[in-house]
Design a protein around this motif. Structure first.
Motif, PDB file in Angstrom:
ATOM      1  N   ALA A  13      42.512  21.326 124.090  1.00 20.94           N
ATOM      2  CA  ALA A  13      42.039  21.813 122.800  1.00 20.94           C
ATOM      3  C   ALA A  13      43.217  22.288 121.949  1.00 20.94           C
ATOM      4  O   ALA A  13      44.281  22.623 122.460  1.00 20.94           O
ATOM      5  CB  ALA A  13      41.052  22.949 123.007  1.00 20.94           C
ATOM      6  N   LYS A  14      42.994  22.306 120.647  1.00 19.72           N
ATOM      7  CA  LYS A  14      44.043  22.723 119.719  1.00 19.72           C
ATOM      8  C   LYS A  14      44.454  24.171 119.998  1.00 19.72           C
ATOM      9  O   LYS A  14      43.607  25.026 120.186  1.00 19.72           O
ATOM     10  CB  LYS A  14      43.489  22.625 118.290  1.00 19.72           C
ATOM     11  CG  LYS A  14      44.541  22.389 117.243  1.00 19.72           C
ATOM     12  CD  LYS A  14      43.890  21.877 115.954  1.00 19.72           C
ATOM     13  CE  LYS A  14      44.802  22.132 114.781  1.00 19.72           C
ATOM     14  NZ  LYS A  14      44.605  23.469 114.189  1.00 19.72           N
ATOM     15  N   GLY A  15      45.740  24.413 120.035  1.00 21.42           N
ATOM     16  CA  GLY A  15      46.195  25.779 120.289  1.00 21.42           C
ATOM     17  C   GLY A  15      46.053  26.222 121.729  1.00 21.42           C
ATOM     18  O   GLY A  15      46.149  27.404 122.027  1.00 21.42           O
ATOM     19  N   SER A  16      45.827  25.268 122.626  1.00 19.15           N
ATOM     20  CA  SER A  16      45.652  25.618 124.044  1.00 19.15           C
ATOM     21  C   SER A  16      46.832  26.383 124.592  1.00 19.15           C
ATOM     22  O   SER A  16      46.676  27.340 125.343  1.00 19.15           O
ATOM     23  CB  SER A  16      45.504  24.347 124.890  1.00 19.15           C
ATOM     24  OG  SER A  16      44.187  23.909 124.858  1.00 19.15           O
ATOM     25  N   ARG A  17      48.028  25.913 124.213  1.00 17.54           N
ATOM     26  CA  ARG A  17      49.201  26.557 124.800  1.00 17.54           C
ATOM     27  C   ARG A  17      49.337  27.986 124.325  1.00 17.54           C
ATOM     28  O   ARG A  17      49.692  28.881 125.077  1.00 17.54           O
ATOM     29  CB  ARG A  17      50.448  25.751 124.461  1.00 17.54           C
ATOM     30  CG  ARG A  17      50.451  24.433 125.229  1.00 17.54           C
ATOM     31  CD  ARG A  17      51.703  23.678 125.025  1.00 17.54           C
ATOM     32  NE  ARG A  17      51.794  23.182 123.660  1.00 17.54           N
ATOM     33  CZ  ARG A  17      52.744  22.349 123.267  1.00 17.54           C
ATOM     34  NH1 ARG A  17      53.662  21.958 124.115  1.00 17.54           N
ATOM     35  NH2 ARG A  17      52.777  21.930 122.025  1.00 17.54           N
ATOM     36  N   ARG A  18      49.028  28.207 123.054  1.00 15.77           N
ATOM     37  CA  ARG A  18      49.099  29.571 122.546  1.00 15.77           C
ATOM     38  C   ARG A  18      48.044  30.438 123.239  1.00 15.77           C
ATOM     39  O   ARG A  18      48.285  31.588 123.593  1.00 15.77           O
ATOM     40  CB  ARG A  18      48.892  29.577 121.033  1.00 15.77           C
ATOM     41  CG  ARG A  18      49.285  30.892 120.418  1.00 15.77           C
ATOM     42  CD  ARG A  18      49.284  30.816 118.911  1.00 15.77           C
ATOM     43  NE  ARG A  18      50.084  29.698 118.424  1.00 15.77           N
ATOM     44  CZ  ARG A  18      49.957  29.171 117.212  1.00 15.77           C
ATOM     45  NH1 ARG A  18      49.066  29.644 116.386  1.00 15.77           N
ATOM     46  NH2 ARG A  18      50.715  28.176 116.827  1.00 15.77           N
ATOM     47  N   ALA A  19      46.872  29.839 123.449  1.00 20.16           N
ATOM     48  CA  ALA A  19      45.789  30.586 124.100  1.00 20.16           C
ATOM     49  C   ALA A  19      46.186  30.992 125.515  1.00 20.16           C
ATOM     50  O   ALA A  19      45.994  32.136 125.924  1.00 20.16           O
ATOM     51  CB  ALA A  19      44.516  29.738 124.130  1.00 20.16           C
ATOM     52  N   PHE A  20      46.774  30.054 126.253  1.00 15.94           N
ATOM     53  CA  PHE A  20      47.136  30.354 127.632  1.00 15.94           C
ATOM     54  C   PHE A  20      48.272  31.367 127.687  1.00 15.94           C
ATOM     55  O   PHE A  20      48.324  32.228 128.562  1.00 15.94           O
ATOM     56  CB  PHE A  20      47.514  29.074 128.376  1.00 15.94           C
ATOM     57  CG  PHE A  20      47.580  29.273 129.861  1.00 15.94           C
ATOM     58  CD1 PHE A  20      46.501  29.777 130.550  1.00 15.94           C
ATOM     59  CD2 PHE A  20      48.727  28.961 130.566  1.00 15.94           C
ATOM     60  CE1 PHE A  20      46.560  29.976 131.915  1.00 15.94           C
ATOM     61  CE2 PHE A  20      48.799  29.164 131.934  1.00 15.94           C
ATOM     62  CZ  PHE A  20      47.704  29.668 132.606  1.00 15.94           C
ATOM     63  N   ARG A  21      49.162  31.254 126.696  1.00 19.46           N
ATOM     64  CA  ARG A  21      50.270  32.203 126.600  1.00 19.46           C
ATOM     65  C   ARG A  21      49.758  33.623 126.427  1.00 19.46           C
ATOM     66  O   ARG A  21      50.184  34.548 127.097  1.00 19.46           O
ATOM     67  CB  ARG A  21      51.086  31.827 125.368  1.00 19.46           C
ATOM     68  CG  ARG A  21      52.532  32.056 125.480  1.00 19.46           C
ATOM     69  CD  ARG A  21      53.233  31.072 124.618  1.00 19.46           C
ATOM     70  NE  ARG A  21      53.147  31.433 123.202  1.00 19.46           N
ATOM     71  CZ  ARG A  21      53.460  30.581 122.225  1.00 19.46           C
ATOM     72  NH1 ARG A  21      53.854  29.364 122.507  1.00 19.46           N
ATOM     73  NH2 ARG A  21      53.375  30.969 120.973  1.00 19.46           N
ATOM     74  N   LEU A  22      48.792  33.758 125.513  1.00 18.68           N
ATOM     75  CA  LEU A  22      48.209  35.075 125.252  1.00 18.68           C
ATOM     76  C   LEU A  22      47.512  35.589 126.513  1.00 18.68           C
ATOM     77  O   LEU A  22      47.679  36.748 126.901  1.00 18.68           O
ATOM     78  CB  LEU A  22      47.216  34.968 124.089  1.00 18.68           C
ATOM     79  CG  LEU A  22      46.483  36.251 123.713  1.00 18.68           C
ATOM     80  CD1 LEU A  22      47.473  37.317 123.266  1.00 18.68           C
ATOM     81  CD2 LEU A  22      45.472  35.993 122.600  1.00 18.68           C
ATOM     82  N   SER A  23      46.775  34.703 127.164  1.00 19.27           N
ATOM     83  CA  SER A  23      46.052  35.099 128.358  1.00 19.27           C
ATOM     84  C   SER A  23      47.027  35.597 129.440  1.00 19.27           C
ATOM     85  O   SER A  23      46.767  36.591 130.118  1.00 19.27           O
ATOM     86  CB  SER A  23      45.231  33.916 128.860  1.00 19.27           C
ATOM     87  OG  SER A  23      44.977  34.022 130.218  1.00 19.27           O
ATOM     88  N   GLU A  24      48.165  34.928 129.559  1.00 18.03           N
ATOM     89  CA  GLU A  24      49.159  35.340 130.551  1.00 18.03           C
ATOM     90  C   GLU A  24      49.804  36.667 130.167  1.00 18.03           C
ATOM     91  O   GLU A  24      50.072  37.512 131.011  1.00 18.03           O
ATOM     92  CB  GLU A  24      50.239  34.272 130.682  1.00 18.03           C
ATOM     93  CG  GLU A  24      49.779  33.068 131.449  1.00 18.03           C
ATOM     94  CD  GLU A  24      49.469  33.423 132.884  1.00 18.03           C
ATOM     95  OE1 GLU A  24      50.398  33.492 133.687  1.00 18.03           O
ATOM     96  OE2 GLU A  24      48.289  33.657 133.199  1.00 18.03           O
ATOM     97  N   ALA A  25      50.065  36.843 128.866  1.00 20.99           N
ATOM     98  CA  ALA A  25      50.698  38.080 128.417  1.00 20.99           C
ATOM     99  C   ALA A  25      49.775  39.275 128.658  1.00 20.99           C
ATOM    100  O   ALA A  25      50.227  40.394 128.883  1.00 20.99           O
ATOM    101  CB  ALA A  25      51.060  37.975 126.934  1.00 20.99           C
TER     102      ALA A  25
END
Ligand SMILES: [Zn+2]
Ligand SMILES: [Zn+2]
Lengths: 214, 216
Positions: B135-147
């Motif tokens: 999905a669009k922005g997946s990497r940003r989403a996962f980054r936030l989830s990890e942070a």
């Protein structure tokens, strides 16, 4: 530690690894193309940030122990307890096990954490008696256990929302709760700022010296 | 500025994020783990069907968080007077003056951050599991989830409950509401979901995104 093949670090290989997604890039790459994290061979500002958060955390820990954490109002009395005072109270009222949990989470862990972070930050700049593996383990323990200090804050939250029985009894949070929470948060940030790769750098340096010596 | 070629990743290597040791990448089989020989950080731990299981657990977590927040959590009774609270009430107990900041952060730590992390995981993993384009922005989403990972404290709140209960048992009668049991299950699921997810595999599966969504 049993190492069959000698460890080569990314720095020695001329590459840099992303600390978030472990993707490997040639040295000099600035941003990880996979996850967008800034790539740094070593985070040189790391120690400054560690000490900055460490000091603020320590500053907050002092009032956290001086002000009352809880004030308990019953029909005739108002009692204000600090962290340690509350634990002693519990101890004498037949709940030594819980008193130990509270003391452990609110006194032993935070103080131990301050010492451990300071020790790690100092030890990466000079030689240390503890092995690399031991220091890395210490770092992981600090990272893992730091969050658990929040237990006391949650206990205060539960007690002071639950025990609101109008004139009969009421428990209210004291100012120490804010300072204590801040102290936990700041020490968590301090531990997170620490670049654990620095623990191992001395090992590479030792190895280099040894191989040059022969 | 000259037009430099973008740096190429080196997909045959893996660097331990904790100690900088470099290894030739060897993907372990399902159920096995690749561990750093020097500092013992787990680098890769794929599970078969992990995606589907994580999604199932995540959906359960979302439902439970919402239910556990709304229903009564604990009830206290002393001499005829009683008081029931929900988890949200407990989180918002610090209500006067500067303590309100503490209320908001407590609510975030025990309800909103765990919930947000699960929603982000669903957003990232559903397309991956269905073999679609991420999905669009997946990497940003996962980054936030990890942070946010260290700031998700539902399980710590659970231990806090146990301590609080012992503290007041001789003062009053405490009964558990439905939310209490939901929350207990929730904590187990949150911890399980977190330990089951292999970060390396997730990032790897988001790799395919690069061609379709050019950076910058
Ligand atoms: Zn990355
Ligand atoms: Zn390692």
């Amino acid at each position: 530690m049993s190492e069959t093949t000698p460890i080569i670090t990314a720095r020695e290989m001329g590459v840099v690894g992303c600390r978030r997604c472990t993707q490997v890039w040639p040295q000099g790459t600035e941003i990880c193309g996979r996850c967008g994290k800034r790539l740094q061979l070593r985070d040189h500002k790391s120690l400054q940030r560690v000490w900055a958060w460490w000091s603020v955390g320590m500053l907050c820990y002092i009032p956290a122990n001086m002000y009352p954490m809880l004030s308990t109002r019953t029909l005739f009395t108002v009692q204000q307890d600090t962290i340690v005072g509350g634990a002693i109270e519990l101890f004498t009222h037949g709940a030594p096990f819980v008193a130990m949990i509270i003391l452990f989470a609110s006194v032993v862990i935070p103080l131990g954490k301050f010492f451990a972070i300071a020790y790690l930050a100092i030890s990466v700049q000079r030689r240390s008696a503890a092995s690399f593996g031991q220091r890395h383990l210490l770092y992981e323990v600090v990272e893992y256990i730091g969050r658990w200090s929040m237990i006391d804050i949650f206990v205060v939250a539960i007690l002071s929302s639950l025990v609101q029985l109008r004139s009969l009894a009421a428990i209210d949070p004291g100012p120490a709760s804010l300072f204590f929470a801040l102290s936990v948060i700041f020490t968590m940030l301090s531990a997170q700022s620490f670049d654990s790769r620095m623990i191992w750098d001395m090992q590479s340096r030792d190895k280099g010296e040894a191989s040059r010596g022969h | 500025m000259t037009d430099r070629l973008p740096p190429r990743p080196l997909p045959d290597l893996i660097v331990c994020p904790q100690c900088d040791a470099t290894y030739k990448l060897a993907r372990p089989g399902h159920g096995q783990r690749a561990v750093c020989a020097r500092c013992h950080t787990v680098l890769i731990m794929p599970h078969s069907k992990a995606g589907i299981q994580i999604i199932a657990v995540s959906v359960a977590i979302v439902v439970l968080v919402i239910a556990a927040t709304v229903f009564p959590f604990l009830t206290i009774k002393v001499a005829g007077t009683q008081n029931s609270v929900s988890i949200l009430d407990a989180a918002l107990a610090f209500s006067d003056g500067p303590l309100i900041a503490l209320s908001l952060s407590t609510a975030a730590l025990i309800i909103f951050i765990p919930l947000l992390r699960v929603l982000l995981a669903l957003y990232v993993l559903i397309p991956v599991v269905l073999d679609r384009m991420p999905a669009k922005g997946s990497r940003r989403a996962f980054r936030l989830s990890e942070a946010l990972r260290p700031w998700s404290m539902a399980e710590i709140f659970a231990i806090g409950c146990a301590v609080a209960l012992v503290k007041i048992t001789d003062l009053a009668d405490v009964t558990f509401g439905p939310a209490f049991w939901m929350f207990a299950i929730l904590v187990v699921l949150v911890v399980a979901q977190d330990n089951f997810m292999c970060r390396w595999t997730v990032w790897k599966s988001l790799d395919g995104l690069r061609k379709s969504e050019p950076r910058k």
